[in-house]
Design a protein around this motif. Structure first.
Motif, PDB file in Angstrom:
ATOM      1  N   THR A 109       0.500  -0.623  -0.349  1.00 44.54           N
ATOM      2  CA  THR A 109      -0.493   0.103  -0.053  1.00 44.54           C
ATOM      3  C   THR A 109       1.020   0.986   0.419  1.00 44.54           C
ATOM      4  O   THR A 109       1.760   1.168   0.559  1.00 44.54           O
ATOM      5  N   ILE A 110       1.040   2.234  -0.417  1.00 43.96           N
ATOM      6  CA  ILE A 110       0.587   3.874  -0.950  1.00 43.96           C
ATOM      7  C   ILE A 110       0.264   4.694  -0.414  1.00 43.96           C
ATOM      8  O   ILE A 110      -0.878   4.674  -0.622  1.00 43.96           O
ATOM      9  N   ILE A 111       0.614   5.589   1.596  1.00 42.05           N
ATOM     10  CA  ILE A 111      -0.923   6.102   1.493  1.00 42.05           C
ATOM     11  C   ILE A 111      -0.487   7.524   1.190  1.00 42.05           C
ATOM     12  O   ILE A 111       0.797   8.401   0.673  1.00 42.05           O
ATOM     13  N   VAL A 112      -1.327   8.674   0.637  1.00 41.44           N
ATOM     14  CA  VAL A 112      -1.532   9.561   0.189  1.00 41.44           C
ATOM     15  C   VAL A 112      -0.910  10.902   1.483  1.00 41.44           C
ATOM     16  O   VAL A 112      -1.919  10.303   2.161  1.00 41.44           O
ATOM     17  N   VAL A 113       0.065  11.227   1.197  1.00 40.70           N
ATOM     18  CA  VAL A 113       0.459  12.408   2.765  1.00 40.70           C
ATOM     19  C   VAL A 113       0.563  13.766   2.214  1.00 40.70           C
ATOM     20  O   VAL A 113       0.172  14.191   3.357  1.00 40.70           O
ATOM     21  N   GLU A 114       0.388  14.089   1.028  1.00 37.72           N
ATOM     22  CA  GLU A 114       0.687  15.315   0.335  1.00 37.72           C
ATOM     23  C   GLU A 114      -0.122  15.357  -1.431  1.00 37.72           C
ATOM     24  O   GLU A 114       0.955  14.428  -1.291  1.00 37.72           O
ATOM     25  N   MET A 115      -1.409  16.286  -1.716  1.00 35.36           N
ATOM     26  CA  MET A 115      -1.378  15.964  -3.531  1.00 35.36           C
ATOM     27  C   MET A 115      -0.582  17.347  -3.734  1.00 35.36           C
ATOM     28  O   MET A 115       0.133  17.995  -2.674  1.00 35.36           O
ATOM     29  N   SER A 116      -0.434  17.098  -5.341  1.00 34.34           N
ATOM     30  CA  SER A 116       0.144  18.055  -5.295  1.00 34.34           C
ATOM     31  C   SER A 116      -0.324  19.589  -5.882  1.00 34.34           C
ATOM     32  O   SER A 116       0.330  20.878  -6.422  1.00 34.34           O
ATOM     33  N   HIS A 117      -1.281  19.641  -6.486  1.00 29.97           N
ATOM     34  CA  HIS A 117      -2.142  20.345  -6.610  1.00 29.97           C
ATOM     35  C   HIS A 117      -2.457  21.443  -6.055  1.00 29.97           C
ATOM     36  O   HIS A 117      -2.414  21.452  -4.511  1.00 29.97           O
ATOM     37  N   PRO A 118      -2.577  22.559  -6.718  1.00 29.84           N
ATOM     38  CA  PRO A 118      -2.552  24.208  -5.694  1.00 29.84           C
ATOM     39  C   PRO A 118      -3.153  23.161  -4.115  1.00 29.84           C
ATOM     40  O   PRO A 118      -3.070  24.034  -3.008  1.00 29.84           O
ATOM     41  N   GLY A 119      -5.224  23.214  -4.449  1.00 27.21           N
ATOM     42  CA  GLY A 119      -5.857  23.012  -3.242  1.00 27.21           C
ATOM     43  C   GLY A 119      -5.503  22.208  -2.750  1.00 27.21           C
ATOM     44  O   GLY A 119      -5.909  21.376  -1.609  1.00 27.21           O
ATOM     45  N   ALA A 120      -4.174  21.041  -2.930  1.00 25.23           N
ATOM     46  CA  ALA A 120      -3.790  20.480  -1.830  1.00 25.23           C
ATOM     47  C   ALA A 120      -3.602  21.615  -0.668  1.00 25.23           C
ATOM     48  O   ALA A 120      -3.702  21.058   0.523  1.00 25.23           O
ATOM     49  N   LYS A 121      -3.183  22.318  -0.680  1.00 29.45           N
ATOM     50  CA  LYS A 121      -3.429  23.429   0.573  1.00 29.45           C
ATOM     51  C   LYS A 121      -3.799  23.508   1.073  1.00 29.45           C
ATOM     52  O   LYS A 121      -3.847  23.715   2.826  1.00 29.45           O
ATOM     53  N   GLU A 122      -5.066  23.422   0.723  1.00 26.86           N
ATOM     54  CA  GLU A 122      -6.761  23.959   1.374  1.00 26.86           C
ATOM     55  C   GLU A 122      -6.813  22.857   2.950  1.00 26.86           C
ATOM     56  O   GLU A 122      -7.400  23.384   3.870  1.00 26.86           O
ATOM     57  N   PHE A 123      -6.835  21.527   3.001  1.00 31.44           N
ATOM     58  CA  PHE A 123      -7.133  20.921   3.405  1.00 31.44           C
ATOM     59  C   PHE A 123      -5.960  19.325   4.045  1.00 31.44           C
ATOM     60  O   PHE A 123      -5.881  19.191   5.698  1.00 31.44           O
ATOM     61  N   ILE A 124      -5.479  19.333   2.439  1.00 32.62           N
ATOM     62  CA  ILE A 124      -4.507  17.841   3.427  1.00 32.62           C
ATOM     63  C   ILE A 124      -2.903  18.434   3.479  1.00 32.62           C
ATOM     64  O   ILE A 124      -2.826  17.768   4.459  1.00 32.62           O
ATOM     65  N   GLN A 125      -2.550  19.904   2.801  1.00 35.70           N
ATOM     66  CA  GLN A 125      -1.225  19.723   3.615  1.00 35.70           C
ATOM     67  C   GLN A 125      -1.317  20.335   4.980  1.00 35.70           C
ATOM     68  O   GLN A 125      -0.327  19.674   5.973  1.00 35.70           O
ATOM     69  N   PRO A 126      -2.496  21.263   5.462  1.00 38.18           N
ATOM     70  CA  PRO A 126      -2.705  21.206   7.136  1.00 38.18           C
ATOM     71  C   PRO A 126      -2.787  19.744   8.012  1.00 38.18           C
ATOM     72  O   PRO A 126      -2.431  20.024   9.101  1.00 38.18           O
ATOM     73  N   ALA A 127      -2.587  18.506   6.923  1.00 38.21           N
ATOM     74  CA  ALA A 127      -3.278  17.743   7.831  1.00 38.21           C
ATOM     75  C   ALA A 127      -1.673  16.579   7.815  1.00 38.21           C
ATOM     76  O   ALA A 127      -1.664  15.234   8.014  1.00 38.21           O
ATOM     77  N   THR A 128      -0.491  17.206   6.650  1.00 37.19           N
ATOM     78  CA  THR A 128       0.906  16.260   6.559  1.00 37.19           C
ATOM     79  C   THR A 128       1.408  15.450   7.988  1.00 37.19           C
ATOM     80  O   THR A 128       1.829  14.614   7.936  1.00 37.19           O
ATOM     81  N   ASP A 129       1.365  15.900   8.849  1.00 37.66           N
ATOM     82  CA  ASP A 129       2.244  15.814   9.917  1.00 37.66           C
ATOM     83  C   ASP A 129       1.828  14.853  10.316  1.00 37.66           C
ATOM     84  O   ASP A 129       2.022  13.489  10.720  1.00 37.66           O
ATOM     85  N   LYS A 130      -0.047  15.111  10.598  1.00 37.98           N
ATOM     86  CA  LYS A 130      -0.680  13.425  10.820  1.00 37.98           C
ATOM     87  C   LYS A 130      -0.443  12.292  10.559  1.00 37.98           C
ATOM     88  O   LYS A 130      -0.105  11.264  11.018  1.00 37.98           O
ATOM     89  N   LEU A 131      -0.783  12.770   9.051  1.00 35.42           N
ATOM     90  CA  LEU A 131      -0.596  11.550   8.327  1.00 35.42           C
ATOM     91  C   LEU A 131       0.822  11.332   7.683  1.00 35.42           C
ATOM     92  O   LEU A 131       0.927   9.567   7.180  1.00 35.42           O
ATOM     93  N   ILE A 132       1.788  11.567   7.922  1.00 34.69           N
ATOM     94  CA  ILE A 132       3.203  10.817   8.395  1.00 34.69           C
ATOM     95  C   ILE A 132       3.446  10.210   9.309  1.00 34.69           C
ATOM     96  O   ILE A 132       3.850   9.293   8.853  1.00 34.69           O
ATOM     97  N   GLU A 133       2.789  10.972  10.640  1.00 36.28           N
ATOM     98  CA  GLU A 133       2.422  10.226  11.748  1.00 36.28           C
ATOM     99  C   GLU A 133       2.063   8.454  11.620  1.00 36.28           C
ATOM    100  O   GLU A 133       2.950   7.011  11.928  1.00 36.28           O
ATOM    101  N   LEU A 134       1.219   8.629  10.564  1.00 36.56           N
ATOM    102  CA  LEU A 134       0.204   7.485   9.949  1.00 36.56           C
ATOM    103  C   LEU A 134       0.972   6.278   9.400  1.00 36.56           C
ATOM    104  O   LEU A 134       1.012   5.217   9.801  1.00 36.56           O
ATOM    105  N   ALA A 135       1.628   6.773   8.229  1.00 36.35           N
ATOM    106  CA  ALA A 135       2.472   6.020   7.864  1.00 36.35           C
ATOM    107  C   ALA A 135       3.588   5.446   8.623  1.00 36.35           C
ATOM    108  O   ALA A 135       4.438   4.412   8.589  1.00 36.35           O
ATOM    109  N   ASN A 136       3.908   6.120   9.527  1.00 33.43           N
ATOM    110  CA  ASN A 136       5.146   5.977   9.976  1.00 33.43           C
ATOM    111  C   ASN A 136       5.016   4.175  11.229  1.00 33.43           C
ATOM    112  O   ASN A 136       5.824   3.310  11.404  1.00 33.43           O
TER     113      ASN A 136
END
Ligand code: 3DU
Length: 215
Positions: A109-136
């Motif tokens: 499995t591959i988990i999305v921790v951040e996306m590449s489009h401009p809109g990724a800054k709205e909701f995904i980027q603020p959650a990236t730290d937590k998504l990295i924790e999940l992946a770890n």
């Protein structure tokens, strides 16, 4: 050209038509580490395209379905996709660890921790730290990070457990550059339109492959 273990290029094969998909995959395969299929190709050609692409290229197939459902539904979808021959599947992490865990129980499995489009800054980027924790915590094969923001790839690399791969879409059509993002710590680049929509997909794949060498 070297063995597939040195290859760091993934083709995002976002076309609808079966014939066209097989043709592009076959003529670029020499330069690829894997082929990524997404909804456009599955909707256009059916799930069997995964099996056919594997036969034609002999390469690993990544199913980019960005699963984002409850554990049971994620499991139902992922089991059919792995049955069709997919080697890896991409899942969203924001739905929670149980949903990702359900997929990881079935295959790589591959988990999305951040996306590449401009809109990724709205909701995904603020959650990236937590998504990295999940992946770890879950230790998937890899994570998705944005080739359009090499500084974010460096950041993600610095927080991510060693051994978890970073796969980066956004090179080419979205503005990212292969050398920049590989230097920032990406393991693989994912490229779609710059290859499949170019006049000569084989030549475009060869040029991108050359850019990945020696970085
Ligand atoms: O922009 P391209 O044509 O090179 O295609 C990029 C592919 O990667 C495409 O399949 C898209 O759905 C996927 N992707 C992203 O572009 C950005 C992400 O954050 C995750 C996946």
């Amino acid at each position: 050209m070297s063995g597939s273990e040195d290859r760091r290029l993934i083709l995002a094969l976002d076309v609808y038509e079966r014939e066209r998909a097989l043709e592009i995959a076959e003529c670029t395969a020499d330069y690829l580490w894997a082929v990524k299929v997404n909804w456009p190709l599955i909707i256009g050609s059916g799930l069997e395209i995964i099996t056919e692409l594997k036969q034609v290229t002999g390469l690993p197939i990544i199913a980019d379905l960005k699963l984002a459902d409850i554990p049971n539904t994620n499991r139902l979808i992922a089991s059919k996709v792995f049955e069709a021959g997919a080697d890896y599947i991409i899942a969203h992490g924001f739905v929670g660890s149980d949903s990702v865990d359900a997929v990881m129980g079935l295959g790589k499995t591959i988990i999305v921790v951040e996306m590449s489009h401009p809109g990724a800054k709205e909701f995904i980027q603020p959650a990236t730290d937590k998504l990295i924790e999940l992946a770890n915590e879950l230790e998937p094969f890899g994570v998705i990070a944005p080739a359009t923001r090499p500084e974010r790839v460096s950041y993600i690399r610095s927080k991510l457990k060693p051994g978890i791969k970073i796969l980066t879409p956004g090179v080419g059509a979205q503005g990212g550059r292969a050398g920049d993002v590989l230097k920032a710590g990406a393991d693989y680049i994912i490229v779609g339109r710059s290859i499949y929509a170019s006049e000569n997909p084989r030549k475009s794949a060869r040029m991108l492959y050359a850019e990945t060498l020696g970085v």
